[in-house]
Motif scaffolding. Sequence first.
Motif, mmCIF file in Angstrom:
data_model
loop_
_atom_site.group_PDB
_atom_site.id
_atom_site.type_symbol
_atom_site.label_atom_id
_atom_site.label_comp_id
_atom_site.label_asym_id
_atom_site.label_seq_id
_atom_site.Cartn_x
_atom_site.Cartn_y
_atom_site.Cartn_z
ATOM 1 N N UNK A 54 0.839 -1.201 0.000
ATOM 2 C CA UNK A 54 0.000 0.000 0.000
ATOM 3 C C UNK A 54 0.873 1.249 0.000
ATOM 4 N N UNK A 55 1.906 1.247 0.827
ATOM 5 C CA UNK A 55 2.815 2.391 0.899
ATOM 6 C C UNK A 55 3.500 2.618 -0.441
ATOM 7 N N UNK A 56 3.975 1.550 -1.065
ATOM 8 C CA UNK A 56 4.669 1.673 -2.350
ATOM 9 C C UNK A 56 3.761 2.272 -3.423
ATOM 10 N N UNK A 57 2.523 1.803 -3.495
ATOM 11 C CA UNK A 57 1.620 2.306 -4.537
ATOM 12 C C UNK A 57 1.243 3.762 -4.278
ATOM 13 N N UNK A 58 1.095 4.146 -3.009
ATOM 14 C CA UNK A 58 0.781 5.541 -2.693
ATOM 15 C C UNK A 58 1.963 6.448 -3.044
ATOM 16 N N UNK A 59 3.185 6.055 -2.682
ATOM 17 C CA UNK A 59 4.347 6.886 -2.969
ATOM 18 C C UNK A 59 4.503 7.111 -4.470
ATOM 19 N N UNK A 60 4.255 6.103 -5.266
ATOM 20 C CA UNK A 60 4.356 6.264 -6.716
ATOM 21 C C UNK A 60 3.319 7.264 -7.220
ATOM 22 N N UNK A 107 0.464 13.830 4.290
ATOM 23 C CA UNK A 107 1.823 13.407 3.969
ATOM 24 C C UNK A 107 2.719 14.585 3.595
ATOM 25 N N UNK A 108 3.931 14.573 4.141
ATOM 26 C CA UNK A 108 5.004 15.427 3.650
ATOM 27 C C UNK A 108 5.678 14.634 2.532
ATOM 28 N N UNK A 109 5.523 15.102 1.306
ATOM 29 C CA UNK A 109 5.796 14.287 0.133
ATOM 30 C C UNK A 109 7.257 14.305 -0.268
ATOM 31 N N UNK A 110 7.644 13.267 -0.983
ATOM 32 C CA UNK A 110 8.963 13.218 -1.594
ATOM 33 C C UNK A 110 8.984 14.149 -2.806
ATOM 34 N N UNK A 111 10.157 14.475 -3.275
ATOM 35 C CA UNK A 111 10.270 15.316 -4.457
ATOM 36 C C UNK A 111 10.536 16.772 -4.097
ATOM 37 N N UNK A 112 10.430 17.629 -5.110
ATOM 38 C CA UNK A 112 10.780 19.037 -4.938
ATOM 39 C C UNK A 112 9.780 19.802 -4.094
ATOM 40 N N UNK A 113 8.511 19.418 -4.120
ATOM 41 C CA UNK A 113 7.475 20.141 -3.376
ATOM 42 C C UNK A 113 6.788 19.176 -2.415
ATOM 43 N N UNK A 114 7.242 19.175 -1.168
ATOM 44 C CA UNK A 114 6.676 18.256 -0.191
ATOM 45 C C UNK A 114 5.407 18.737 0.459
ATOM 46 N N UNK A 115 4.930 19.947 0.099
ATOM 47 C CA UNK A 115 3.798 20.546 0.819
ATOM 48 C C UNK A 115 2.530 20.640 -0.021
ATOM 49 N N UNK A 146 -4.837 19.211 11.732
ATOM 50 C CA UNK A 146 -3.922 18.688 10.720
ATOM 51 C C UNK A 146 -2.633 18.198 11.376
ATOM 52 N N UNK A 147 -2.188 17.019 10.928
ATOM 53 C CA UNK A 147 -0.967 16.392 11.441
ATOM 54 C C UNK A 147 0.003 16.194 10.289
ATOM 55 N N UNK A 148 1.230 16.667 10.437
ATOM 56 C CA UNK A 148 2.267 16.462 9.424
ATOM 57 C C UNK A 148 2.805 15.045 9.541
ATOM 58 N N UNK A 149 2.601 14.241 8.495
ATOM 59 C CA UNK A 149 3.025 12.844 8.505
ATOM 60 C C UNK A 149 4.290 12.705 7.657
ATOM 61 N N UNK A 150 5.429 12.528 8.338
ATOM 62 C CA UNK A 150 6.685 12.441 7.617
ATOM 63 C C UNK A 150 7.524 11.259 8.061
ATOM 64 N N UNK A 151 8.231 10.669 7.112
ATOM 65 C CA UNK A 151 9.102 9.547 7.403
ATOM 66 C C UNK A 151 10.511 9.999 7.755
#
Length: 438
Positions: A98-104, A138-146, A167-172
Amino acid sequence: MASLPHSSEVLVSAAPPVSITAIHNARLASGALVDIAIDGETVVAVVPAGTPLPETGGEALDLTGYVITAAGAEPHAHLDKSQSWDAIRPPFGDLERAIESWHAFAMTLDEEDTLDRARSTALRMLASGITAVRTHVDLLRGDDGLVGVRALVRLREELRGLMDIELVALGGPTVPDAVFDAALDAGIDLVGGAPHLADDPIADLMRLVAIARRRDVGIDLHTDESLAGADTLAAYARAVAGWHRPRTAGHCVRLSMMPTEDLAALAAEVRAADIGVIALPITNLYLQGWEDDHAVPRGIAPIGRLQAAGVRVAAGADNVRDPFNPVGRCDHLETASLLVAAGHLAPEDAVDAVTSGARDVMGLPVAGPIPGARADLVAIRAASLGEAVAFASADRVVLHRGRVVSRTTVTTQTARPSRTPLADASAPALPTLVPTGK
């Protein structure tokens, strides 16, 4: 970004919320039939039906045939992910897949699409009677995490006055501290993460706690989200003991597998640290056991045993139609029903977990049909609380801070059997506003 449309049956009216000063003929969870007086945002009196209420010049609501409780609260949502299942078409499977498909998918996330999906889900929640939502973003991967952060900050402002949104900032572990700071600067309320998934769970846990302490904000962590694996909850409890900000732990599935004496010791630490534990039955039931072909494990955080040990507990729905859960009705009574069937709670305790208990772990004022409480209420067409949980009628009236913010009315027409005459099966009268102040 191209995505499939997400449908919504919730129609938004141009009319503003209607302030209510009196409710008549509502049935409490106890079975008592009562009238309720409301002054602004506050319940000021709950008396036997027919008893005179304080004189008012406002609107009254006749709730004959309805059970009334505190409004639902969703303590753990992911509105930024919600209703993305059809666009992603993810594989069925466990948490890692699930995590892999969401990140993509998230690499091409669009702010407007995220806002549209989140709004659609939030309005469904409101129609069911949920007037407070804490959502991770989610705080996203890539150039724009917001991207998701901006969308949900906009949603919170858009729905202000209809529902409360936290709102909760969810970051790895790979998300830099600077991105957390940027999210908090943009309007995020709490720090979040899932340290049990990190290569070094305790190091990630301590980093998240340090960010929250430095910024002086609450913390809400995904914790011990599997039947076996990293033990982060005990370290979490020790790290936040004595702190003055809200702290909560979601999932805690591993606790369901612990022997009684081990759970008792952990519960004592959690209670001492005043961490609220949030069970999330629908998503945890979906994600578990894919690798087993028999005796499939079905773990849910044991909130009944935790509550008996003095821990503050709640329950939520978590994901809605995204890679982590392909179903979900945006209804706190669905969560309550699962707590009864899979968590072995009594209906009354299950409803408390998704109303008063959820508000408690979110740090919100007490609400419900109680003098002095906030007038966040939901009325469900049912003869009893048990019937409300069992049948979960969509026929509901929702009040937020003393104002009607949503109403759903249901009409069913069924053909008459050819052999058995039916009594008059016409639908009962809908709730009506009537003038008061005779």
